[in-house]
Structures are given as structure tokens and as C-alpha cells.
Enzyme design. Structure first.
Site, PDB file in Angstrom:
ATOM      1  N   HIS A 221      58.922  53.178  76.861  1.00 51.15           N
ATOM      2  CA  HIS A 221      59.765  51.542  76.838  1.00 51.15           C
ATOM      3  C   HIS A 221      58.737  50.838  75.920  1.00 51.15           C
ATOM      4  O   HIS A 221      57.754  51.019  75.667  1.00 51.15           O
ATOM      5  CB  HIS A 221      59.591  51.227  78.171  1.00 51.15           C
ATOM      6  CG  HIS A 221      58.259  50.855  78.886  1.00 51.15           C
ATOM      7  ND1 HIS A 221      57.182  51.591  79.204  1.00 51.15           N
ATOM      8  CD2 HIS A 221      57.674  49.663  79.001  1.00 51.15           C
ATOM      9  CE1 HIS A 221      56.244  51.041  79.719  1.00 51.15           C
ATOM     10  NE2 HIS A 221      56.774  49.815  79.447  1.00 51.15           N
ATOM     11  N   ASP A 223      58.266  46.240  76.078  1.00 51.53           N
ATOM     12  CA  ASP A 223      58.255  45.398  77.007  1.00 51.53           C
ATOM     13  C   ASP A 223      59.140  44.348  76.422  1.00 51.53           C
ATOM     14  O   ASP A 223      59.262  44.169  75.488  1.00 51.53           O
ATOM     15  CB  ASP A 223      56.897  44.985  77.236  1.00 51.53           C
ATOM     16  CG  ASP A 223      55.886  45.890  77.994  1.00 51.53           C
ATOM     17  OD1 ASP A 223      56.257  46.803  78.429  1.00 51.53           O
ATOM     18  OD2 ASP A 223      54.776  45.459  78.012  1.00 51.53           O
ATOM     19  N   HIS A 278      55.451  52.252  74.578  1.00 51.44           N
ATOM     20  CA  HIS A 278      54.416  52.890  74.907  1.00 51.44           C
ATOM     21  C   HIS A 278      54.884  53.505  76.366  1.00 51.44           C
ATOM     22  O   HIS A 278      55.861  53.389  76.823  1.00 51.44           O
ATOM     23  CB  HIS A 278      53.318  51.981  75.347  1.00 51.44           C
ATOM     24  CG  HIS A 278      53.872  50.602  75.925  1.00 51.44           C
ATOM     25  ND1 HIS A 278      54.555  49.713  75.450  1.00 51.44           N
ATOM     26  CD2 HIS A 278      53.805  50.378  77.200  1.00 51.44           C
ATOM     27  CE1 HIS A 278      55.069  48.942  76.427  1.00 51.44           C
ATOM     28  NE2 HIS A 278      54.346  49.266  77.514  1.00 51.44           N
ATOM     29  N   ARG A 288      45.036  56.243  88.906  1.00 49.10           N
ATOM     30  CA  ARG A 288      45.006  55.155  87.796  1.00 49.10           C
ATOM     31  C   ARG A 288      45.614  54.094  88.220  1.00 49.10           C
ATOM     32  O   ARG A 288      46.766  53.985  88.687  1.00 49.10           O
ATOM     33  CB  ARG A 288      45.539  55.894  86.428  1.00 49.10           C
ATOM     34  CG  ARG A 288      45.857  54.880  85.304  1.00 49.10           C
ATOM     35  CD  ARG A 288      45.817  55.530  83.975  1.00 49.10           C
ATOM     36  NE  ARG A 288      45.662  54.558  82.961  1.00 49.10           N
ATOM     37  CZ  ARG A 288      46.792  53.810  82.644  1.00 49.10           C
ATOM     38  NH1 ARG A 288      48.383  53.824  83.059  1.00 49.10           N
ATOM     39  NH2 ARG A 288      46.639  52.833  81.889  1.00 49.10           N
TER      40      ARG A 288
HETATM   41  C1  J5X Z   1      60.011  40.709  83.436  1.00 48.01           C
HETATM   42  C2  J5X Z   1      60.574  41.938  83.212  1.00 48.01           C
HETATM   43  C3  J5X Z   1      59.973  43.006  82.484  1.00 48.01           C
HETATM   44  C4  J5X Z   1      60.110  44.519  83.124  1.00 48.01           C
HETATM   45  C5  J5X Z   1      61.228  44.002  84.013  1.00 48.01           C
HETATM   46  C6  J5X Z   1      60.894  42.865  84.636  1.00 48.01           C
HETATM   47  C7  J5X Z   1      60.037  42.783  85.854  1.00 48.01           C
HETATM   48  C8  J5X Z   1      59.248  44.257  85.308  1.00 48.01           C
HETATM   49  C9  J5X Z   1      58.986  44.464  84.006  1.00 48.01           C
HETATM   50  C10 J5X Z   1      58.532  46.228  83.807  1.00 48.01           C
HETATM   51  C11 J5X Z   1      57.339  46.738  84.266  1.00 48.01           C
HETATM   52  C12 J5X Z   1      57.024  48.148  84.131  1.00 48.01           C
HETATM   53  C13 J5X Z   1      57.801  48.695  82.675  1.00 48.01           C
HETATM   54  C14 J5X Z   1      59.226  47.941  82.633  1.00 48.01           C
HETATM   55  C15 J5X Z   1      59.912  48.647  81.396  1.00 48.01           C
HETATM   56  C16 J5X Z   1      59.974  48.122  83.865  1.00 48.01           C
HETATM   57  O1  J5X Z   1      60.545  49.004  84.229  1.00 48.01           O
HETATM   58  O2  J5X Z   1      59.760  46.932  84.812  1.00 48.01           O
HETATM   59  C17 J5X Z   1      59.074  46.567  82.423  1.00 48.01           C
HETATM   60  C18 J5X Z   1      60.299  45.523  82.152  1.00 48.01           C
HETATM   61  C19 J5X Z   1      60.636  45.219  80.705  1.00 48.01           C
HETATM   62  O3  J5X Z   1      59.459  44.945  80.072  1.00 48.01           O
HETATM   63  O4  J5X Z   1      61.781  45.521  80.344  1.00 48.01           O
HETATM   64  O1  AKG Z   2      50.012  51.483  83.032  1.00 41.12           O
HETATM   65  C1  AKG Z   2      50.124  51.407  81.735  1.00 41.12           C
HETATM   66  O2  AKG Z   2      49.011  51.546  80.996  1.00 41.12           O
HETATM   67  C2  AKG Z   2      51.316  50.801  81.385  1.00 41.12           C
HETATM   68  C3  AKG Z   2      52.073  49.909  81.960  1.00 41.12           C
HETATM   69  C4  AKG Z   2      53.089  49.443  81.339  1.00 41.12           C
HETATM   70  O3  AKG Z   2      53.437  49.531  80.263  1.00 41.12           O
HETATM   71  C5  AKG Z   2      53.735  48.043  82.100  1.00 41.12           C
HETATM   72  O4  AKG Z   2      53.627  47.769  83.020  1.00 41.12           O
HETATM   73  O5  AKG Z   2      54.717  47.553  81.159  1.00 41.12           O
HETATM   74 FE   FE2 Z   3      55.083  48.297  79.246  1.00 35.96          FE
END
Ligand code: J5X
Ligand code: AKG
Ligand code: FE2
Length: 362
Positions: A221, A223, A278, A288
Site C-alpha cells: 500500500h 500511505d 510498501h 515484529r
Molecule cells: C489516517 C489513516 C491512514 C490509514 C487509514 C487511517 C488510519 C490508519 C492508517 C493505516 C495504517 C496501516 C496501513 C494503512 C494502509 C491501513 O490500513 O491503515 C494505513 C491507512 C492509509 O495510510 O491509507
Molecule cells: O510495519 C511496517 O514496517 C509498515 C507499517 C506500515 O506500512 C503502516 O503502518 O502504514
Molecule cells: Fe504504510
């Protein structure tokens, strides 16, 4: 009401820590795809930038342009703050599953404990669990530890304070590298501090996995942020996608934090800097942990390509969008979200270098 059964898919309740074999619902692929990146010693390493280097702005700009990810050293965040956050993350995830599920994320909210938000886009489950904290950690902490949670809240608040300072510093380096000064940014305060949205902290846990070659910790994905600052424990797992190379491992470096370019910075820079795709892989023997500080603009600010970067030969590629609008688009369209804010993609015949829709499944 039984919150947990309403909030998570039934098979997401499995306690990953107790599994001796990989259930089919967690088996993503053959090991061939996963091997890519495990042995990326031949490829260039991700840039390491010393924030005290006199040429730091140039290095940051170059890393944003060519990688979308870099390490920062001499970042100023005390090691104790990182260690305490890591220990607190460990405390959360080592709680019994039923206790964690008391803080489960509800369908209509961003914050809480559960599987990654992006899970719904995939047919297989990810070998991870997360706690998303938006604003104050108080509410979740109280549910996790009804008898006392002050320490956890203090650690989170201190971590957010330090990360905010660092994100602000890095953001000005990034903007400076684009030729942007304080007056160009509407959401900068009088002393040059960038006002931020409700900060989001994402704690990720990847338990040791009996069959790591077929499992996926967190699927590929980008961010939805301006920047993300990531701390990882001493276990490798993060990989970034690099044009022409494939997956490159970003191993933990004890004194460094990892910075990712997010989608909103891609928009702000009018495509000059690309958000990096990533993913996180898992490990056979080691648990981890990672802590992501998701940095974005205040929620009422509309992000659009910076006017200084626009001229006749560089038309704006994206329409204005607020962080919360963008999160909504991402929740619906996932790795295609950027193309929904893109202007005239078809007319101009652009191929969006940031359109990662073809890498949806591990
Ligand atoms: C502010 C954000 C950004 C979110 C959604 C929301 C809260 C949690 C974030 C994450 C964190 C983990 C990867 C991701 C892809 C996910 O599934 O939740 C992220 C997503 C994004 O960066 O789009
Ligand atoms: O665990 C990781 O190294 C990546 C975590 C991540 O990509 C995220 O929280 O958006
Ligand atoms: Fe991420």
C-alpha cells in the site's frame, strides 16, 4: 451487545500467537514472490540522511524524488522515547485477545484495535494486528487496562510530541527542496510551525509465523499521508517497491527512523515526489513491532499542487482534496485512490506512475 463479533470478520478473531500452522485463509502465495526482496543485497540501499548534514535539504529532495523513502539519523528523538513506545506496544499486543477486543475498532471509526483497514480489499487475511490511535489514547487505554493506563497514555503523548517536532522539521526540508518558503503554506503558523491534523499513531504487531514464506504481514500500500515516520523494533520486515529493482528490504537501523512519502505529498508536489509502495513481511521466530506516525495537514485544509510548481508547461495534475476526503476515497478505492483526484488523466494520456492498482495482491 457483543462488540467483537459485530466488529470483526469472524475468522479475524484467530489468535495468531497460538497457531502452529498457517491456516489457508492466511496463505497468500507461493514463496517465489516473497523471495523477491529478501535478498536485495545487490540493489542500492535506501538512502540514510543525517539531519545535521549541511546539505540535508538537497539529500531529502533527492531521496523523495528517487525513492519516496529514506532513513533519518540524528533525528533528535531520544532513544528512551522510542524504547518506551516499543515496550508499550509490546504490552498492548501481549494482552489476551478478549481484552484487546474490548478496544476493537467499530465499523464507523478509524481508531481502535483490529486488522488493517485495507484488509477488506484482499481475499486473504494478514498476519498482523494493529492499534490505531487518533488524538487521545485515553479511551482505548481505559478499555485495554481498566485498572490503570496512565503510563501508556503518557508514553503515547510523549511519542506524539517528539514525532510532531520531527515531522515538522522534515516537512520543511521537503518543502524547501521544492523551493517553497513559509509564506507559501497556508497552514503554517506565525513561527513557521505547521499546524497538523489530529495526529494518528498506528501500532503494528506481527507475531512470529509458522510459515512466513506464504504469509503477508501488511499488504502492499501507499500511505494516505504527507509523510509517515516509522520506528521498527530489531526485526526486519518492511519492504519498499522500487522501479526496475522490485521489493527492497528496509532493515531496522538502531539509530534511525524511516520516513515515507505519502499520497498527499505526491499531490502537493504535483507529482514530483511519489508516495512509495510498501509492505511488511513476517518472521518465523521473532515478533515484529512497528509504530507509524501518520502525519497529515489540518482536516479543513484542502491540499492541491503548490502554485509555485505550476506553470504552462506544468499544469496541476490533481484537484484540491482534504485529508479526510482523501481517506474516504482511499477506503473505497484503495491503491487507485490517487487516480480519483487526478485531473484530466485521460485527456492528457498520462500513465499515473503512482497508480499501483496492478500490485493489489501480494
Ligand atoms: C489516517 C489513516 C491512514 C490509514 C487509514 C487511517 C488510519 C490508519 C492508517 C493505516 C495504517 C496501516 C496501513 C494503512 C494502509 C491501513 O490500513 O491503515 C494505513 C491507512 C492509509 O495510510 O491509507
Ligand atoms: O510495519 C511496517 O514496517 C509498515 C507499517 C506500515 O506500512 C503502516 O503502518 O502504514
Ligand atoms: Fe504504510
Amino acid at each position: 451487545m457483543n462488540m467483537s463479533s459485530k466488529l470483526l470478520k469472524p475468522d479475524s478473531h484467530l489468535d495468531l500467537n497460538s497457531m502452529k500452522e498457517l491456516p489457508d485463509s492466511y496463505a497468500w502465495s507461493s514463496s517465489a514472490d516473497h523471495a523477491d526482496g529478501q535478498n536485495s543485497s545487490g540493489s542500492d540501499p535506501v538512502p540514510v540522511i543525517n539531519l545535521e548534514d549541511p546539505n540535508v535539504m538537497m539529500h531529502v529532495g533527492h531521496a523523495c524524488k528517487t525513492w519516496g523513502v529514506f532513513y533519518v539519523m540524528n533525528h533528535g528523538v531520544p532513544m528512551t522515547v522510542l524504547d518506551e513506545m516499543e515496550a508499550s506496544g509490546r504490552d498492548v499486543f501481549s494482552l489476551p485477545l478478549d481484552q484487546k477486543l474490548r478496544a476493537a475498532r467499530s465499523a464507523d471509526r478509524v481508531s481502535g484495535y483490529g486488522v488493517a483497514q485495507i484488509s477488506s480489499f484482499f481475499p486473504k487475511l494478514m498476519w498482523s494486528e494493529g492499534l490505531t490511535i487518533v488524538g487521545s489514547p485515553h479511551e482505548h487505554a481505559q478499555k485495554l487496562w481498566p485498572q490503570g493506563h496512565i503510563h501508556f497514555c503518557e508514553v503515547v503523548e510523549e511519542y506524539k510530541k517528539e514525532m510532531n517536532k520531527l515531522a515538522n522539521k522534515i516537512m520543511w526540508l521537503v518543502l524547501g527542496s521544492l523551493g517553497i518558503t513559509k509564506g507559501d503554506i497556508k497552514w503554517a503558523g506565525p513561527t513557521g510551525e505547521l499546524k497538523e491534523a489530529c495526529p494518528v499513531l498506528q501500532l503494528n504487531s506481527y507475531p512470529a509465523c509458522p510459515d512466513p514464506d506464504r504469509a503477508m504481514g501488511l499488504a502492499a500500500h501507499t500511505d494516505s499521508t504527507l509523510l509517515t515516520i516509522l520506528h521498527q523494533n530489531n526485526t526486519s520486515g518492511l519492504q519498499v517497491r522500487r522501479e526496475g529493482t522490485g521489493w527492497v528490504t528496509v532493515p531496522p537501523i538502531r539509530d534511525a527512523l524511516v520516513v515515507n512519502v505519502g499520497d498527499l505529498l505526491h499531490i502537493l508536489s504535483n507529482g514530483l515526489y511519489s508516495s512509495v509502495l510498501h509492505r511488511a513481511m513476517v518472521n518465523r521466530t521473532q515478533h515484529r513491532l512497528s509504530v507509524a506516525y501518520l502525519y497529515g495537514p489540518p482536516s479543513n485544509v484542502r491540499i492541491s499542487p503548490l502554485s509555485k510548481l505550476i506553470d504552462n508547461s506544468h499544469p496541476p495534475l490533481y484537484r484540491p482534496v482534504t485529508w479526510s476526503e482523501y481517506l474516504g476515497t482511499k477506503a473505497k478505492h484503495f491503491n487507485n485512490a490517487l487516480s480519483f483526484v487526478r485531473l484530466c488523466a485521460q485527456i492528457n494520456g498520462f500513465v499515473d506512475v503512482n497508480d499501483h492498482s496492478s500490485v493489489l495482491v501480494g
